[in-house]
Design an enzyme around this catalytic site. Structure first.
Site, PDB file in Angstrom:
ATOM      1  N   MET A  31      73.123  53.792  39.430  1.00 45.29           N
ATOM      2  CA  MET A  31      73.751  54.489  40.556  1.00 45.29           C
ATOM      3  C   MET A  31      75.007  53.719  41.001  1.00 45.29           C
ATOM      4  O   MET A  31      75.484  53.888  42.122  1.00 45.29           O
ATOM      5  CB  MET A  31      72.765  54.632  41.716  1.00 45.29           C
ATOM      6  CG  MET A  31      71.546  55.479  41.324  1.00 45.29           C
ATOM      7  SD  MET A  31      70.718  56.277  42.703  1.00 45.29           S
ATOM      8  CE  MET A  31      70.287  54.899  43.723  1.00 45.29           C
ATOM      9  N   GLY A  37      72.489  42.179  37.765  1.00 45.70           N
ATOM     10  CA  GLY A  37      71.321  42.869  37.195  1.00 45.70           C
ATOM     11  C   GLY A  37      71.772  44.007  36.284  1.00 45.70           C
ATOM     12  O   GLY A  37      71.317  44.119  35.134  1.00 45.70           O
ATOM     13  N   HIS A  38      72.706  44.839  36.768  1.00 45.21           N
ATOM     14  CA  HIS A  38      73.227  45.929  35.936  1.00 45.21           C
ATOM     15  C   HIS A  38      73.924  45.364  34.692  1.00 45.21           C
ATOM     16  O   HIS A  38      73.764  45.875  33.587  1.00 45.21           O
ATOM     17  CB  HIS A  38      74.262  46.750  36.708  1.00 45.21           C
ATOM     18  CG  HIS A  38      73.729  47.474  37.893  1.00 45.21           C
ATOM     19  ND1 HIS A  38      74.056  47.136  39.184  1.00 45.21           N
ATOM     20  CD2 HIS A  38      72.888  48.533  37.988  1.00 45.21           C
ATOM     21  CE1 HIS A  38      73.450  47.948  40.022  1.00 45.21           C
ATOM     22  NE2 HIS A  38      72.726  48.805  39.337  1.00 45.21           N
ATOM     23  N   GLY A 149      65.765  47.917  34.825  1.00 47.41           N
ATOM     24  CA  GLY A 149      65.431  46.595  35.355  1.00 47.41           C
ATOM     25  C   GLY A 149      64.000  46.559  35.890  1.00 47.41           C
ATOM     26  O   GLY A 149      63.521  47.527  36.488  1.00 47.41           O
TER      27      GLY A 149
HETATM   28  O1  PAF Z   1      67.421  52.546  39.297  1.00 51.57           O
HETATM   29  C1  PAF Z   1      68.352  53.323  39.580  1.00 51.57           C
HETATM   30  O2  PAF Z   1      69.497  52.918  39.780  1.00 51.57           O
HETATM   31  C2  PAF Z   1      68.069  54.815  39.699  1.00 51.57           C
HETATM   32  O3  PAF Z   1      66.812  55.041  40.244  1.00 51.57           O
HETATM   33  C3  PAF Z   1      68.223  55.562  38.359  1.00 51.57           C
HETATM   34  C4  PAF Z   1      67.231  55.083  37.322  1.00 51.57           C
HETATM   35  C5  PAF Z   1      69.639  55.369  37.822  1.00 51.57           C
HETATM   36  C6  PAF Z   1      68.003  57.067  38.565  1.00 51.57           C
HETATM   37  O4  PAF Z   1      68.895  57.595  39.488  1.00 51.57           O
END
Ligand code: PAF
Length: 284
Positions: A31, A37-38, A149
């Site tokens: 999102m 983390g991303h 994650g």
């Molecule tokens: O973990 C997230 O950022 C959200 O829940 C996801 C998996 C992208 C779904 O919108």
């Protein structure tokens, strides 16, 4: 790196191109508001796939009316620069109407494991929204592997359940929680913390560490382990929305930690709602 906004564009770029040349596609659903983390998920995807797609979509259906959809941190230009630096090939950043056009009427609902912890605390819509959008992203991008994650441990179980139950042809990879040096789990919502709340927020990981230490010292009684964690939160002036020990696979309540046990916490700290978890490894 290409930034694509429509389903036909991503289909042509990711699905058709990759399939016809037998290249593997790794998807990192996000999102946005990227943090380490991303980026760790993107690195893992980059290491193991020919084509890396990151989706950036603040999914409205997983937020309740009283939650932070309108204030959720958004900075696409910054996110795009960070993704590009990690070697991501495609950033898929659709508008809400692309994902939920007029007439959209389907929800993916997972029973059981969605009814506890964050499902109980945030409401049933939350995991319905997650399961639906993730299923759609898998249908749109058709990845070989998708990366999530472990901080969202319950979400991971929900996604695995969907993939298993709907026979989706995608492998789910779970990546470890990335923490700040003082233990705070990285989260896009950490930007809501003012300096006092930021200091207070370290109590979440310290509470989980205290539980872990009790388990490592041989304690197997779930109530005693929970009490050790609660004591740390109380000392920091935090009343959790929940702090629970549950079977790490089924999320059933547990009396002992003989089997792998998830200890999960959610709490409001200042303006942020934070979650964190540890897995206590059992012998069984
Ligand atoms: O973990 C997230 O950022 C959200 O829940 C996801 C998996 C992208 C779904 O919108």
């Amino acid at each position: 790196m290409k930034i694509l906004r429509t389903i036909p564009e991503i289909r042509a770029a990711a699905v058709v191109a990759a399939r016809t040349s037998h290249r593997t596609v790794g998807l990192v659903p996000t999102m946005g508001a990227f943090h380490e983390g991303h980026l760790s998920l993107m690195r893992e995807a980059r290491k193991n796939n020919d084509l890396v797609v990151v989706s950036l979509f603040v999914n409205p259906t997983q937020f309740a009316a009283n939650e932070d959809l309108s204030t959720y941190p958004r900075d696409e230009a910054r996110d795009a620069a960070l993704a590009e630096a990690e070697g991501v090939d495609i950033l898929f950043a659709p508008e809400p109407a692309e994902i939920y056009p007029d007439g959209f009427a389907t929800t993916v609902h997972v029973a059981g494991i969605t009814e506890v912890l964050d499902g109980a605390s945030r409401g049933i819509h939350h995991f319905d929204g997650v399961a639906t959008v993730v299923t759609k992203l898998f249908g749109i991008v058709r990845p070989d592997v998708a990366y999530f994650g472990q901080k969202d441990a319950q979400q991971m179980l929900v996604v695995r359940r969907v993939v298993h139950d709907l026979n989706l042809d995608v492998r789910i990879e779970s990546c470890p929680i990335v923490r700040e040096p003082d233990g705070l789990a990285m989260s896009s919502r950490n930007v809501y913390l003012d300096p006092d709340a930021r200091a207070q927020a370290t109590a979440l990981s310290r509470a989980l560490d205290a539980a872990h230490a009790r388990h490592d010292a041989g304690e197997r009684d779930a109530a005693a382990i929970r009490a050790a964690a609660i004591a740390v939160l109380e000392e920091a002036g935090i009343t959790p929305e929940y702090l629970e020990l549950r079977d790490a696979e089924t999320l059933a309540p547990v009396a002992t930690t003989e089997r792998d046990t998830l200890i999960a916490v959610a709490a409001r700290v200042g303006a942020a709602r934070l979650i964190d978890n540890h897995t206590l490894r059992g012998e069984a």
